[in-house]
Design a protein around this motif. Sequence first.
Motif, PDB file in Angstrom:
ATOM      1  N   LEU A 106      -1.458   4.411   5.633  1.00 18.35           N
ATOM      2  CA  LEU A 106      -1.198   3.390   4.624  1.00 18.35           C
ATOM      3  C   LEU A 106      -1.797   2.073   5.096  1.00 18.35           C
ATOM      4  CD1 LEU A 106       2.587   4.171   3.938  1.00 18.35           C
ATOM      5  CD2 LEU A 106       0.552   5.278   2.967  1.00 18.35           C
ATOM      6  N   GLN A 137       2.143  10.538  -2.437  1.00 18.16           N
ATOM      7  CA  GLN A 137       1.685  10.976  -1.117  1.00 18.16           C
ATOM      8  C   GLN A 137       1.318  12.441  -1.107  1.00 18.16           C
ATOM      9  OE1 GLN A 137       2.920  13.121   1.295  1.00 18.16           O
ATOM     10  NE2 GLN A 137       4.919  13.670   0.464  1.00 18.16           N
ATOM     11  N   VAL A 160       7.448   7.266   1.327  1.00 13.65           N
ATOM     12  CA  VAL A 160       6.190   7.962   1.562  1.00 13.65           C
ATOM     13  C   VAL A 160       6.214   8.642   2.924  1.00 13.65           C
ATOM     14  CG1 VAL A 160       3.734   7.631   2.073  1.00 13.65           C
ATOM     15  CG2 VAL A 160       4.716   6.616   0.018  1.00 13.65           C
ATOM     16  N   TYR A 187      -5.400   4.027  -4.712  1.00 11.93           N
ATOM     17  CA  TYR A 187      -4.621   2.889  -4.233  1.00 11.93           C
ATOM     18  C   TYR A 187      -3.408   2.682  -5.133  1.00 11.93           C
ATOM     19  CZ  TYR A 187      -6.969   0.052  -7.887  1.00 11.93           C
ATOM     20  OH  TYR A 187      -7.451  -0.462  -9.073  1.00 11.93           O
ATOM     21  N   ILE A 210       7.119   2.470   1.166  1.00  8.77           N
ATOM     22  CA  ILE A 210       6.560   2.917   2.444  1.00  8.77           C
ATOM     23  C   ILE A 210       7.511   3.896   3.121  1.00  8.77           C
ATOM     24  CG2 ILE A 210       5.950   2.171   4.783  1.00  8.77           C
ATOM     25  CD1 ILE A 210       4.980  -0.472   3.522  1.00  8.77           C
ATOM     26  N   LEU A 249      -4.320   5.534   1.960  1.00 12.24           N
ATOM     27  CA  LEU A 249      -3.730   5.004   0.731  1.00 12.24           C
ATOM     28  C   LEU A 249      -3.537   3.507   0.889  1.00 12.24           C
ATOM     29  CD1 LEU A 249      -2.533   5.734  -2.076  1.00 12.24           C
ATOM     30  CD2 LEU A 249      -0.301   5.880  -0.943  1.00 12.24           C
ATOM     31  N   SER A 250      -4.318   2.734   0.169  1.00 18.70           N
ATOM     32  CA  SER A 250      -4.154   1.276   0.187  1.00 18.70           C
ATOM     33  C   SER A 250      -3.028   0.895  -0.763  1.00 18.70           C
ATOM     34  CB  SER A 250      -5.458   0.590  -0.236  1.00 18.70           C
ATOM     35  OG  SER A 250      -6.510   0.933   0.639  1.00 18.70           O
ATOM     36  N   ILE A 251      -2.218  -0.062  -0.350  1.00 16.79           N
ATOM     37  CA  ILE A 251      -1.069  -0.496  -1.151  1.00 16.79           C
ATOM     38  C   ILE A 251      -1.146  -2.003  -1.337  1.00 16.79           C
ATOM     39  CG2 ILE A 251       1.448  -0.551  -1.321  1.00 16.79           C
ATOM     40  CD1 ILE A 251       1.523   1.820   0.627  1.00 16.79           C
TER      41      ILE A 251
END
Length: 475
Positions: free
Chosen positions: A333, A237, A268, A253, A265, A353-355
Amino acid sequence: MDIETVKTLFYQQKMAYSPSTPPSYETRMDRLSRIEDLCKNHITEITEALQTDFGSRDPDLIFLADIFSPLSHAKYVKRHLKKWMKKEKTSSGVLALTGQRAYIVHEPLGVVGIMSPFNAPVSLALDPAIDALAAGNRVILKLSESTPQTATLIKSLVTEYFQTEELTVVIGEAEVSRVFAALPWDKFVFTGGSETGKHILRAAADNLTPVLLELGGKSPCLILDDANIPEVAEKIQRVRLMNGGQVCISGDYVLLPEKHLEAFIENVLETAKTAYPSIIDNEDFTSIIDSRAYDRIVGYMEEAKAAGSRLITSNPMNEAVPDATTRKIPLTLVINPADDLRVSTHEIFGPILSIYTYENLDAAIGYINKKPKPLALYVFGNNRTEIDQIIHQTSSGGVTVNDLLMHADAKEMGFGGVGYSGMGRYKGGFIGYQAFSNPKSVVEQGFLRRFTGRFIPPVKSDRLREMLRRQVGVK
């Protein structure tokens, strides 16, 4: 700056270049020292110009991204330049016993053009310029039109420290960039988006200009099952929010095992809150460069939300962000977005930020390999077998294990992309020097020169003919 002035500057450097008068070691060292002086003596002015262009940009980030990098690079190049300029001896094998000598002379290419992007316009102009000047070339820079204050300042400073025939700067909008890219350079460097890179190649084709492209792409962060989730979450992050997400080698990502999703999550969000407790009035939180880029990134978020994706925002003070006035977008996110959404298909170049969760490592590697080859790939974990599997079963410009960005500043390895993320490498010590040199092969024949004429067709001796065939295993 008008088009004719750009052409005049180019041909002025072309006329000054001659293969018969390559710059001496002392001249090259002096030019590198002047780059250092330019950066060291004008930190405040450079910082203020970049803050004006961005609207809000962390001064510590400016120093690290735009001033520290060229200073560190120039220092390293100066330390090794004398060795690099020496002829590079190569083996003649057993023919050395006959007096044959073989070596490589690294000669300057001529005039080098460099176009730098907005996200680190100073360092991404000066870093390749340092390599090119060290190799004995003349250089013209074109900084991004998205950072006009910085471009104007650097032009003024370069004019103060350099003669036009050594290093100069052109400024202007898209039409100037188009003409600049189409000039008959001896080498051209472009850092920016892949689609623009295609136009650069087309422009260079008519002159057979060799091009070095550093283009970016979607760089994955692959988290293994045994990774330290709190540590990894904070690193990812922090780098994702650096420069407002406008970093070509930040993690675009994340891929991680399903069981670690919620912990990742949580960590972050917690660490982002500590780093950036507020957004709009926080000068450490960098703005998106312009309204067009802001609208594009917000559009990605809105599309993902409309498609039913789970979006989580880091907004500790519940501010009204995204904010179009300051162009500040909070870290967002996007959890397991669909493959056809733009957050999944496009380089984001912003604080999204894709997870994605994966069931097994083969599936994660397969997902990475479905996409165009990225500029960087990051692996987090300790399983040696799995780390090696990822390194050898994926393709990317570079890899950093258990950290981010580190491979881009390795002193003995060149930095660059592969496929859609770029071509060619610079920096990286001798590799950067080679990128702007012609490795001229030289062979000095020994006493065999008396006999080699006999092997030139037509061969008159059956014995010599048989000898040639035996050399390659032919009866």
